[in-house]
Write a protein that holds these residues in place. Structure first.
Motif, PDB file in Angstrom:
ATOM      1  N   ALA A 170       0.937  -1.289   0.084  1.00 44.93           N
ATOM      2  CA  ALA A 170      -0.068   0.033   0.074  1.00 44.93           C
ATOM      3  C   ALA A 170       0.847   1.323  -0.129  1.00 44.93           C
ATOM      4  CB  ALA A 170      -0.972   0.269   1.319  1.00 44.93           C
ATOM      5  N   VAL A 171       1.861   1.141   0.756  1.00 44.58           N
ATOM      6  CA  VAL A 171       2.898   2.516   0.866  1.00 44.58           C
ATOM      7  C   VAL A 171       3.560   2.489  -0.613  1.00 44.58           C
ATOM      8  CG1 VAL A 171       4.779   3.375   1.775  1.00 44.58           C
ATOM      9  CG2 VAL A 171       3.278   2.279   3.186  1.00 44.58           C
ATOM     10  N   LEU A 172       3.829   1.462  -1.233  1.00 51.52           N
ATOM     11  CA  LEU A 172       4.733   1.488  -2.418  1.00 51.52           C
ATOM     12  C   LEU A 172       3.599   2.244  -3.649  1.00 51.52           C
ATOM     13  CD1 LEU A 172       6.493  -1.719  -2.953  1.00 51.52           C
ATOM     14  CD2 LEU A 172       7.428   0.621  -2.595  1.00 51.52           C
ATOM     15  N   VAL A 173       2.378   1.871  -3.713  1.00 51.15           N
ATOM     16  CA  VAL A 173       1.527   2.204  -4.773  1.00 51.15           C
ATOM     17  C   VAL A 173       1.032   3.744  -4.160  1.00 51.15           C
ATOM     18  CG1 VAL A 173       0.819  -0.079  -5.433  1.00 51.15           C
ATOM     19  CG2 VAL A 173      -0.619   1.450  -3.659  1.00 51.15           C
ATOM     20  N   GLY A 174       0.950   3.985  -2.958  1.00 50.87           N
ATOM     21  CA  GLY A 174       0.518   5.229  -2.530  1.00 50.87           C
ATOM     22  C   GLY A 174      -0.918   5.466  -2.510  1.00 50.87           C
ATOM     23  N   GLU A 175      -1.224   6.704  -1.664  1.00 56.32           N
ATOM     24  CA  GLU A 175      -2.799   6.735  -1.379  1.00 56.32           C
ATOM     25  C   GLU A 175      -3.739   7.243  -2.704  1.00 56.32           C
ATOM     26  OE1 GLU A 175      -5.365   9.665   1.643  1.00 56.32           O
ATOM     27  OE2 GLU A 175      -3.222   9.791   1.579  1.00 56.32           O
ATOM     28  N   ALA A 176      -3.193   7.875  -3.616  1.00 60.19           N
ATOM     29  CA  ALA A 176      -3.878   8.142  -4.737  1.00 60.19           C
ATOM     30  C   ALA A 176      -4.252   7.054  -5.506  1.00 60.19           C
ATOM     31  CB  ALA A 176      -3.019   9.116  -5.576  1.00 60.19           C
ATOM     32  N   LYS A 177      -3.502   6.035  -5.643  1.00 60.09           N
ATOM     33  CA  LYS A 177      -3.626   4.824  -6.274  1.00 60.09           C
ATOM     34  C   LYS A 177      -4.755   3.945  -5.617  1.00 60.09           C
ATOM     35  CE  LYS A 177      -2.622   2.033  -9.910  1.00 60.09           C
ATOM     36  NZ  LYS A 177      -2.845   2.532 -11.440  1.00 60.09           N
ATOM     37  N   LEU A 178      -4.596   3.799  -4.391  1.00 60.96           N
ATOM     38  CA  LEU A 178      -5.467   3.082  -3.587  1.00 60.96           C
ATOM     39  C   LEU A 178      -7.195   3.694  -3.488  1.00 60.96           C
ATOM     40  CD1 LEU A 178      -3.174   2.550  -0.466  1.00 60.96           C
ATOM     41  CD2 LEU A 178      -4.164   0.875  -1.968  1.00 60.96           C
ATOM     42  N   LYS A 179      -7.115   5.071  -4.022  1.00 61.04           N
ATOM     43  CA  LYS A 179      -8.350   5.533  -4.135  1.00 61.04           C
ATOM     44  C   LYS A 179      -8.981   5.571  -5.384  1.00 61.04           C
ATOM     45  CE  LYS A 179      -8.015   8.448  -0.193  1.00 61.04           C
ATOM     46  NZ  LYS A 179      -8.310  10.080   0.607  1.00 61.04           N
ATOM     47  N   ASP A 180      -8.077   5.157  -6.417  1.00 61.10           N
ATOM     48  CA  ASP A 180      -8.379   4.736  -7.705  1.00 61.10           C
ATOM     49  C   ASP A 180      -9.604   3.917  -7.934  1.00 61.10           C
ATOM     50  OD1 ASP A 180      -8.955   4.353 -10.722  1.00 61.10           O
ATOM     51  OD2 ASP A 180      -6.817   4.618 -10.959  1.00 61.10           O
ATOM     52  N   PRO A 181     -10.931   3.951  -8.282  1.00 61.67           N
ATOM     53  CA  PRO A 181     -11.898   2.959  -8.392  1.00 61.67           C
ATOM     54  C   PRO A 181     -11.611   1.809  -9.317  1.00 61.67           C
ATOM     55  CG  PRO A 181     -12.583   4.913  -9.359  1.00 61.67           C
ATOM     56  CD  PRO A 181     -11.460   5.360  -8.788  1.00 61.67           C
ATOM     57  N   ASP A 182     -10.695   2.111 -10.242  1.00 63.72           N
ATOM     58  CA  ASP A 182     -10.593   1.010 -11.179  1.00 63.72           C
ATOM     59  C   ASP A 182      -8.975   0.231 -10.853  1.00 63.72           C
ATOM     60  OD1 ASP A 182     -12.388   1.758 -13.181  1.00 63.72           O
ATOM     61  OD2 ASP A 182     -10.934   3.448 -13.732  1.00 63.72           O
ATOM     62  N   PHE A 183      -8.568   0.416  -9.615  1.00 63.41           N
ATOM     63  CA  PHE A 183      -7.341  -0.164  -8.999  1.00 63.41           C
ATOM     64  C   PHE A 183      -7.882  -1.156  -7.853  1.00 63.41           C
ATOM     65  CE2 PHE A 183      -3.908  -0.570  -5.895  1.00 63.41           C
ATOM     66  CZ  PHE A 183      -3.079  -1.289  -6.822  1.00 63.41           C
ATOM     67  N   LYS A 184      -7.277  -2.150  -7.924  1.00 63.47           N
ATOM     68  CA  LYS A 184      -7.572  -3.460  -6.855  1.00 63.47           C
ATOM     69  C   LYS A 184      -6.150  -3.827  -6.173  1.00 63.47           C
ATOM     70  CE  LYS A 184     -12.137  -4.861  -7.959  1.00 63.47           C
ATOM     71  NZ  LYS A 184     -13.076  -6.167  -8.017  1.00 63.47           N
ATOM     72  N   LEU A 185      -6.153  -3.418  -4.958  1.00 58.69           N
ATOM     73  CA  LEU A 185      -4.739  -3.809  -4.358  1.00 58.69           C
ATOM     74  C   LEU A 185      -4.615  -5.317  -4.271  1.00 58.69           C
ATOM     75  CD1 LEU A 185      -1.909  -2.939  -3.116  1.00 58.69           C
ATOM     76  CD2 LEU A 185      -3.215  -2.958  -0.671  1.00 58.69           C
ATOM     77  N   ALA A 186      -5.716  -6.103  -4.262  1.00 64.23           N
ATOM     78  CA  ALA A 186      -5.819  -7.508  -4.101  1.00 64.23           C
ATOM     79  C   ALA A 186      -5.333  -8.112  -5.499  1.00 64.23           C
ATOM     80  CB  ALA A 186      -7.289  -7.993  -3.729  1.00 64.23           C
ATOM     81  N   ASP A 187      -5.403  -7.446  -6.577  1.00 63.39           N
ATOM     82  CA  ASP A 187      -4.874  -7.983  -7.792  1.00 63.39           C
ATOM     83  C   ASP A 187      -3.300  -8.162  -7.869  1.00 63.39           C
ATOM     84  OD1 ASP A 187      -7.529  -8.335  -8.688  1.00 63.39           O
ATOM     85  OD2 ASP A 187      -7.512  -6.588  -9.957  1.00 63.39           O
TER      86      ASP A 187
END
Length: 530
Positions: A170-187
């Motif tokens: 989560a730290v690597l991808v950043g907060e903005a990416k985590l809030k992107d509705p098209d991105f899933k950290l689980a993937d």
């Protein structure tokens, strides 16, 4: 009993038959997963007819792999599947609450409360519960907020190593990416037998070098993504048999080799191809010290492009001048092949931040479960960043029940009985968590209700190690707010849908001749296999 009374009772029994059979099917489904909820929840073994085994604590996996034929049971499974797709966690909670809503609802109907009034009350109660849980949410201050690890640890069934990996990702991808509705950290979670647990800024491509004589480790990396086959343009067999056609064939071959030389002249040392590669290209690129991967999945191509800043190019695009092709090149820190795991790793990149979480174990069954655990933890972390957290362990649901119980007094008419269903259903998660931990659920539920009222605290629940009341947030037991919101909505929707079913009728086969005028066969008793 008079004949009229007996007739009236038979009519009531027949009217309730569809509801009862549907509710019983849902109860059976819920009983298969409720034993997994909480820190002391146990695993379920799923065995198919070939003897293949899945051992899991994951609610949605259990529901999806169960052999189920009853339509109401399938409806519940579809809701759990939708919860998983939307938020990635909370399927067991949604299932337990839905089952309790239906059980309480049918009890009220059996007492004489009209179904319509029960549904009305359930709607009011669920709507209020969603509103209240949002108001009790605590926002996450960023990817460095310690509460993220707590959320990952709870969703990850207290596997500290997995929780740490997910938080680092989560730290690597950043907060903005985590809030992107098209991105899933689980993937970003991958699992391999024999792999070491790690997280890195890069992608894993489950392919090997086209030729073992190609370099296996390169740094730095200049790469080209060919979203096509790396082969000469084709010419039809009929045309090839003519003099003009053969001349065209030779022209295509020479043009193709010239394009491969362009790749080498640009200093590109990694080529990733969506489809196959011609023998001539393989030979030239091997001699030039270029690593080539072929038939790479489109998902991996997209992730590689995002990580490295490369732009996919078609084979006809290689006909362009060298300067134009250079604009399609991406860069990375390192690429290397892991021969043991039969995969290639691309590390670092000049594009957008992208992380890969790799979890491993010694056997296929265990590694699959660790992958499910890591995906749940990742989904929980992302949901927490997007919507904040609330006290976990069933504590917030009890707090909601207490407040909705006060609302009941303001509800006019028999809809109040539907609100009662919501109150009881909200108490069910904590009761089941406590039961799974080996304590008396009625006793501990009473303790929590009294303690929350006495101390005016919504975060009080049961410490499953000691059985004492404790502040869940202080213990690090938190759940993402969005998980609770979606679970409540899903439970309310499926409860309403099933309560509305008044009759079960066997449908004719649309693909066949049908009944040709005969009435469809009614099945009020719900004579269907679970």
């Amino acid at each position: 009993m008079t004949l009229k009374q007996a007739s009236s009772g038979a009519e009531i029994d027949e009217r309730l038959a569809a509801l009862l059979t549907n509710v019983n099917a849902v109860r059976a489904i819920a009983s298969a997963v409720e034993g997994t909820i909480g820190p002391k929840g146990l695993d379920t073994m799923l065995v198919d007819r070939f003897g293949e085994v899945i051992i899991t604590n994951d609610g949605v996996t259990i529901l999806e792999k169960m052999d189920v034929s009853h339509p109401a049971a399938k409806m519940l499974i579809n809701v759990a599947r939708a919860q998983e797709a939307e938020i990635g966690d909370g399927t067991t909670t949604a299932t337990v609450i839905a089952s309790s809503l239906l059980s309480e609802g049918v009890s009220q109907v059996m007492k004489g409360v009209p179904v319509a009034r029960v549904i009305e009350g359930v709607r009011i109660g669920i709507s209020k519960a969603v509103e209240l849980v949002r108001s009790k949410s605590r926002p996450v201050t960023g990817v460095d907020d310690p509460v993220l690890r707590s959320a990952a640890l709870v969703a990850g069934r207290e596997y500290a190593d997995i929780a740490d990996l997910v938080v680092r990702a989560a730290v690597l991808v950043g907060e903005a990416k985590l809030k992107d509705p098209d991105f899933k950290l689980a993937d970003t979670v991958k699992a391999e037998v024999g792999a070491a647990n790690e997280v890195f800024s890069g992608v894993i491509i489950n392919k090997e070098r086209v030729n073992k004589q190609m370099p296996k480790d390169l740094s730095p990396v200049k790469l080209l993504l060919v979203d096509d086959a790396l082969e000469p343009e084709e010419i039809e067999d009929e045309a090839l048999s003519t003099e003009v056609g053969f001349a065209k064939y030779l022209e295509y071959q020479e043009n193709f080799k010239a394009n491969i030389r362009k790749i080498c002249d640009l200093g590109i040392n990694l080529v990733i191809v969506d489809r196959g590669i011609a023998d001539a290209a393989e030979e030239m690129l091997t001699d030039a010290g270029v690593m080539v991967l072929q038939r790479v999945a489109s998902k991996d191509v997209r992730e590689t492009a995002e990580l490295t800043g490369a732009r996919p190019i078609k084979r006809t695009g290689l006909n362009r001048p060298v300067g134009d092709i250079a604009r399609y090149i991406g860069t990375a820190e390192r690429v290397y092949e892991d021969e043991k795991l039969e995969q290639v790793r691309l590390i670092g990149g000049s594009g957008k931040p992208l992380a890969t979480v790799l979890v491993g174990a010694s056997t296929e069954e265990v590694v699959e479960e660790r992958e499910r655990i890591a995906k749940d933890a990742a989904a929980a972390v992302q949901a927490a960043v997007r919507g904040g957290v609330v006290p976990g362990g069933g504590a917030v649901e009890v707090a909601l029940a207490r407040e909705i119980e006060k609302l009941r007094n303001s509800i006019k008419g028999m809809a109040a009985y539907g609100v009662d269903c919501v109150v009881e259903a909200l108490k069910r998660p904590l009761a089941q968590i406590v039961a799974n931990a080996g304590f008396n659920p009625l006793e501990k539920l009473g303790d929590v209700v009294a303690a929350q009222a006495e101390r005016n605290s919504d975060g009080l629940g049961i410490d499953c190690e000691t059985g004492n009341t404790a502040d869940m947030t202080a213990l690090g037991v938190v759940d993402p707010t969005l998980v609770k919101v979606h679970a409540l909505k899903a439970a309310g929707e499926i409860a309403e849908a099933i309560l509305r079913i008044d009759t079960i009728i066997k449908k004719k086969d649309d693909a066949g001749d049908g009944a040709k005028g005969n009435l469809p066969e009614a099945n009020p008793a719900g004579d269907m296999d679970f």
